[in-house]
Design a protein around this motif. Structure first.
Motif, PDB file in Angstrom:
ATOM      1  N   LEU A 244       0.824  -1.206   0.000  1.00 45.81           N
ATOM      2  CA  LEU A 244       0.000   0.000   0.000  1.00 45.81           C
ATOM      3  C   LEU A 244       0.857   1.254   0.000  1.00 45.81           C
ATOM      4  CD1 LEU A 244      -2.988  -0.658   2.445  1.00 45.81           C
ATOM      5  CD2 LEU A 244      -3.126  -0.003   0.046  1.00 45.81           C
TER       6      LEU A 244
ATOM      7  N   GLU B 264       1.052   3.638  -3.479  1.00 45.02           N
ATOM      8  CA  GLU B 264       0.398   4.938  -3.336  1.00 45.02           C
ATOM      9  C   GLU B 264       1.245   6.069  -3.896  1.00 45.02           C
ATOM     10  OE1 GLU B 264      -2.441   4.401   0.633  1.00 45.02           O
ATOM     11  OE2 GLU B 264      -0.431   5.278   0.807  1.00 45.02           O
TER      12      GLU B 264
ATOM     13  N   LYS C 293      -7.210   4.889  -6.001  1.00 41.62           N
ATOM     14  CA  LYS C 293      -7.219   4.136  -4.754  1.00 41.62           C
ATOM     15  C   LYS C 293      -7.625   2.688  -4.969  1.00 41.62           C
ATOM     16  CE  LYS C 293      -8.905   4.654   0.012  1.00 41.62           C
ATOM     17  NZ  LYS C 293      -9.716   3.448   0.214  1.00 41.62           N
TER      18      LYS C 293
ATOM     19  N   GLU D 136      -5.282  -0.586  -3.772  1.00 40.42           N
ATOM     20  CA  GLU D 136      -5.730  -1.609  -2.829  1.00 40.42           C
ATOM     21  C   GLU D 136      -5.851  -2.969  -3.501  1.00 40.42           C
ATOM     22  OE1 GLU D 136      -8.347   1.375   0.040  1.00 40.42           O
ATOM     23  OE2 GLU D 136      -9.304   0.334  -1.658  1.00 40.42           O
TER      24      GLU D 136
ATOM     25  N   SER E  56      -2.288  -4.413  -3.897  1.00 38.85           N
ATOM     26  CA  SER E  56      -1.773  -4.776  -2.574  1.00 38.85           C
ATOM     27  C   SER E  56      -2.444  -6.048  -2.061  1.00 38.85           C
ATOM     28  CB  SER E  56      -1.996  -3.631  -1.584  1.00 38.85           C
ATOM     29  OG  SER E  56      -1.353  -2.448  -2.015  1.00 38.85           O
TER      30      SER E  56
ATOM     31  N   LEU F 126      -6.578  -3.809   5.070  1.00 42.64           N
ATOM     32  CA  LEU F 126      -7.392  -3.107   4.079  1.00 42.64           C
ATOM     33  C   LEU F 126      -8.833  -2.899   4.536  1.00 42.64           C
ATOM     34  CD1 LEU F 126      -6.195  -4.925   0.838  1.00 42.64           C
ATOM     35  CD2 LEU F 126      -5.620  -2.610   1.566  1.00 42.64           C
TER      36      LEU F 126
ATOM     37  N   THR G 167     -13.369  -0.458  -1.687  1.00 43.66           N
ATOM     38  CA  THR G 167     -12.279  -1.165  -1.006  1.00 43.66           C
ATOM     39  C   THR G 167     -12.625  -2.632  -0.830  1.00 43.66           C
ATOM     40  OG1 THR G 167     -11.606   0.837   0.181  1.00 43.66           O
ATOM     41  CG2 THR G 167     -10.904  -1.272   1.097  1.00 43.66           C
TER      42      THR G 167
ATOM     43  N   SER H 269     -12.325  -4.386  -4.179  1.00 43.42           N
ATOM     44  CA  SER H 269     -10.940  -4.648  -4.576  1.00 43.42           C
ATOM     45  C   SER H 269     -10.383  -5.868  -3.842  1.00 43.42           C
ATOM     46  CB  SER H 269     -10.074  -3.416  -4.309  1.00 43.42           C
ATOM     47  OG  SER H 269      -9.966  -3.154  -2.918  1.00 43.42           O
TER      48      SER H 269
END
Length: 249
Positions: free
Chosen positions: A154, A158, A164, A168, A171, A202, A233, A236
């Motif tokens: 992450l 980033e 975003k 995520e 990662s 996450l 999120t 993902s």
């Protein structure tokens, strides 16, 4: 009192809270209380997860300004410090100049905990959660390393991946593949438990909490926005997990 200084102080305080994990209603109330305490009239504030708008009347003239907060993180220490400064100003303990300088120091301040400690905590949390989910002692270290992989990824992605969701997703995929590698090399490990522990860093806990709080407070736009962010999120993580499990077939 200079309206421009009051405007700068209010927006700086609101920006600190909004981009560090503060609730929308807290951001709006903080700006309103500061402006009213500074003698401004007809104060109105509005905040969404990505922008802040503040307007008030001073000396018979209307003043309105908007700022954007495209990048957000979680640093509740800064939220607490900004809230304390605003209360001190409203109570009359400090002047508007002192409040503005303190807000600048808070905004530019470094995180309380170093990054290595945050990564270590993420690994420990992942390993511990894997144990709580029914894993054995053998699953503790691999799941902790998988969680550490996710957290390190992450931070790395980033820096150049501005979306975003993809940050995520990549990662989570790396963490899942690491868990798969460990389960493949050591047959006594439980792949599902390792993946559960790996994805813990996450989990959008604060986003979900703030979303529900905003919805209950009547801030529908902010609540739905934060809920959508949490949903992306979760999506993902789900897609990355599905791809990882596909390799098992």
């Amino acid at each position: 009192m200079s309206p421009d200084l009051v405007m700068d102080t209010c927006l700086l305080a609101g920006g600190i809270m909004l981009k560090n994990g503060g609730e929308t209603y807290r951001t709006e109330e903080t700006m309103s209380w500061i402006a009213k305490a500074a003698g401004m009239d007809s104060v109105n504030s509005s905040a969404t997860p990505t922008s802040i708008i503040l307007s008030f009347r001073a000396n018979g003239q209307d003043h309105t300004r908007m700022i954007r907060t495209p990048s957000r993180t979680i640093n509740l220490n800064k939220v607490t410090l900004a809230n304390d400064v605003s209360r001190r100003f409203v109570s009359g303990s400090i002047t508007i100049y002192e409040a503005y300088n303190l807000f600048q120091q808070i905004d530019q301040g470094k995180p309380v905990y170093p990054k290595w400690l945050l990564h270590t905590a993420a690994g420990i949390a992942s390993g511990s959660f894997a144990m709580l989910a029914g894993g054995s002692w053998l699953d503790l270290i691999p799941s902790a390393l998988a969680g550490l992989t996710v957290n390190l990824s992450l931070q790395f992605f980033e820096t150049f991946l501005r979306i975003k969701f993809f940050t995520e997703f990549v990662s989570a995929l790396l963490g899942g593949l690491f868990a798969l590698l460990c389960a493949t090399l050591f047959s006594e490990l439980h792949l599902s438990i390792l993946i559960i522990g790996a994805m813990l860093p996450l989990f959008p806990g604060i986003a979900i909490t703030n979303s529900l709080r905003d919805l209950m407070a009547g801030d529908l736009v902010a609540g739905v926005s934060r809920g959508a962010e949490a949903l992306l999120t979760a999506l993902s993580v789900a897609v990355a997990t599905a791809i990882t499990l596909w390799f098992v077939r």
